[in-house]
Design an enzyme around this catalytic site. Structure first.
Site, short mmCIF file in Angstrom:
data_model
loop_
_atom_site.label_atom_id
_atom_site.label_comp_id
_atom_site.label_asym_id
_atom_site.label_seq_id
_atom_site.Cartn_x
_atom_site.Cartn_y
_atom_site.Cartn_z
N LYS A 43 0.78 -1.10 -0.14
CA LYS A 43 -0.13 0.09 -0.07
C LYS A 43 0.84 1.40 -0.05
CE LYS A 43 0.53 2.29 4.25
NZ LYS A 43 1.76 1.83 4.38
N ALA A 181 10.21 0.23 3.50
CA ALA A 181 10.12 1.40 2.52
C ALA A 181 8.74 2.00 2.93
CB ALA A 181 10.19 1.17 1.06
N GLY A 182 7.94 1.67 3.86
CA GLY A 182 6.68 2.24 4.23
C GLY A 182 5.66 1.85 3.27
N LEU A 183 5.68 0.85 2.69
CA LEU A 183 4.86 0.14 1.59
C LEU A 183 3.81 -0.97 2.16
CD1 LEU A 183 7.23 0.26 -1.45
CD2 LEU A 183 5.47 2.02 -0.76
N GLY A 184 3.96 -1.10 3.37
CA GLY A 184 3.17 -2.11 4.13
C GLY A 184 3.59 -3.56 3.84
N SER A 185 4.75 -3.95 3.83
CA SER A 185 5.32 -5.09 3.33
C SER A 185 4.95 -6.27 4.30
CB SER A 185 6.78 -5.26 3.06
OG SER A 185 7.35 -4.90 4.15
N SER A 186 5.01 -5.83 5.70
CA SER A 186 4.50 -6.76 6.64
C SER A 186 3.31 -7.20 6.74
CB SER A 186 5.07 -6.20 8.21
OG SER A 186 4.30 -5.26 8.61
N GLU A 231 -0.12 -8.37 12.57
CA GLU A 231 0.58 -7.32 12.63
C GLU A 231 0.97 -6.71 14.16
OE1 GLU A 231 0.71 -4.26 9.84
OE2 GLU A 231 2.13 -5.95 9.89
N ASP A 242 -3.06 -0.80 7.26
CA ASP A 242 -2.25 -1.54 6.27
C ASP A 242 -2.69 -2.69 5.98
OD1 ASP A 242 -0.42 0.63 6.51
OD2 ASP A 242 1.46 -0.64 6.80
#
Length: 476
Positions: A43, A181-186, A231, A242
């Site tokens: 995201k 990178a702040g892209l919601g990978s987790s 999460e 996320d």
């Protein structure tokens, strides 16, 4: 196995008549389940960064960079579960019978698969700890922390949703998402784990095209709830945004005025799928540091800072009003330009709050000079990523030239789309892929592991950037 297994089936699941004695052999006549795959997107924050920390609205949307989890069931004689996450170097195996199932005999209120779980059970966390401590003992620092976070998230969900008679499996994860990178990978990984485990205990049906809307909603909510639990294992106090975007896809408008409760999140089902460039500065950043900057500025200049945050909120709500209007046409050049202008305004307001970075500004300058779209930082700022909404009918040569300039400056460009599908499933893990194999090409673990990077993963099993494969199904 230590202790006594729980007695109520899979958290009280109906239609589950399996024996719960770990030593009782499983029926030899039951066939092995086919390998299957689940996938969930990352995201970006589209509008409203930092203002959302101060009680304003923000908008987050899915991107077509995704995580993919392949579930391979082993023979009945096997008693292990294995995590294989090659992109981060994680490979760990547990013996199912050695896991702390005994915890569930002591809990008066055990979670069911349909429960809302908003906090972790400390007894289960403590009982898991020796099994997490054994993960990647040869490593130290951030790498080991990433491995143990992933292992903790998986193991908590596996123990919560399964029984000691769970089948032996290998869970192989690949991702086209940059980590950290702040892209919601987790969250993307947690959604994959949640959907896979819920599928294995037979509480997810479909998805199929004529599935009733209320059933789709119920199943998405179950996936989302357990992804949130995953999460919790990683972040302690996640917002829930996320995993919601990763589960549902498209976009959500969210606001969090009370930090003791999850945010109010409104799915935006009509959010358009738009071409996007995602450019990673590869500059490490700290969300806490950037949030503290704004808090300090607000204390120093309360009136001006509040006005700036109000301005960001107005940008977010202007985009929301456009997208939810009856006359919204995502193919309209005028509407794209409107959203693009809001990108530019939102970025300018964030710059005035001091949360940009010279590398983010360099990216914006390169893109502005190419005149192919509108750029803003996404997430906390201070590094991380920028996103560019592309103008309609951009010349391919101009995009190639831009990519060369971006890469020459030391940045990493990803062509993606904004607002695509959420969690999906490939059951069984078979795609046609243009091959002549009878019945299609089975995606086994070796093929999956042999994919060298994001482009190879997309070419082999990708959900949507290169082509729309009809074998993938989505709850939507």
């Amino acid at each position: 196995m230590n202790g006594t297994p729980r007695l109520n089936g899979v958290n009280g699941h109906p239609k589950d008549n399996r024996s719960h004695s770990p030593n009782m052999s499983r029926k030899s006549s039951s066939p092995m389940a086919p390998a299957f795959m689940v996938s969930a997107p990352g995201k970006v924050i589209v509008f409203g960064e930092h203002a959302v920390v101060h009680g304003k609205a923000a908008m987050a949307a899915s991107i077509s960079l995704r995580s993919y989890l392949l579930v391979t069931t082993l023979s009945k004689s096997q008693r292990t579960i294995q995590l294989v996450f090659p992109d981060v170097g994680l490979d760990h195996t547990w013996n199912i019978d050695d896991l702390p199932w005994h915890v569930f005999t002591k809990l008066a209120q055990r979670p069911r698969y349909y429960d809302m779980v908003t906090s972790l059970d400390p007894e289960l966390v403590q009982a898991m700890q020796p099994h997490i401590d054994a993960v990647s003992t040869h490593l130290t620092g951030d790498t080991r922390r990433i491995h143990q976070n992933a292992a903790s998230s998986f193991l908590y969900l596996f123990l919560s949703l399964n029984t000691p008679t769970a089948p032996a499996c290998i869970y192989t994860l690949r991702s086209t998402l940059p980590i950290g990178a702040g892209l919601g990978s987790s969250a993307s990984i947690c959604v994959c784990i949640s959907a896979a485990l819920l599928k294995q205990i037979h509480v997810l049906s479909g998805p199929h095209h004529d599935q009733p809307e209320e059933e789709v909603e119920q199943q998405l909510e179950r996936i989302n709830r357990w992804a949130f639990v995953g999460e919790l294992c990683i972040h302690g106090n996640p917002s829930g945004v996320d995993n919601t975007v990763s589960t549902r896809g498209r976009a959500v408008l969210f606001k969090r005025e009370d930090y003791s409760k999850p945010p109010n999140a409104e799915p935006l089902k009509n959010f358009p799928e738009l071409p996007l460039l995602l450019i990673n500065t590869k500059q490490p950043r700290s969300t806490a540091v950037e949030v503290a900057k704004v808090a300090s500025l607000k204390k120093k200049y309360p009136g001006v800072t509040r006005a700036t945050l109000d301005g960001i909120d107005q940008v977010t709500m202007s985009a929301y009003t456009l997208i939810t209007s009856e006359n919204f046409d995502p193919s309209s050049e005028q509407n794209i330009e409107y959203l693009g202008d809001l990108f530019r305004i939102n970025h300018g307001l964030l710059v005035s709050l001091g949360v940009s970075h010279p590398k983010l500004e360099h990216i914006r300058e390169i893109v502005d000079y190419a005149d192919i779209g509108w750029t803003k930082l996404t997430g906390a700022g201070g590094g991380g990523c920028a996103i560019t909404l592309l103008k309609r009918n951009v010349d391919e040569a101009a995009l190639r030239d831009l990519q060369e300039k971006i890469e020459a400056a030391g940045f990493e460009e990803h062509k993606t789309t904004l607002g695509g599908s959420g969690v999906g499933i490939l059951y069984p893990a078979v795609l046609h892929n243009g091959t002549n194999e009878e019945g299609g090409e089975e995606i086994d673990q070796q093929k999956f592991l042999n994919a060298k990077g994001p482009e190879d993963i997309d070419a082999l099993v990708g959900v949507g950037l290169l082509e729309r494969r009809p074998e993938w199904k989505f709850w939507q």
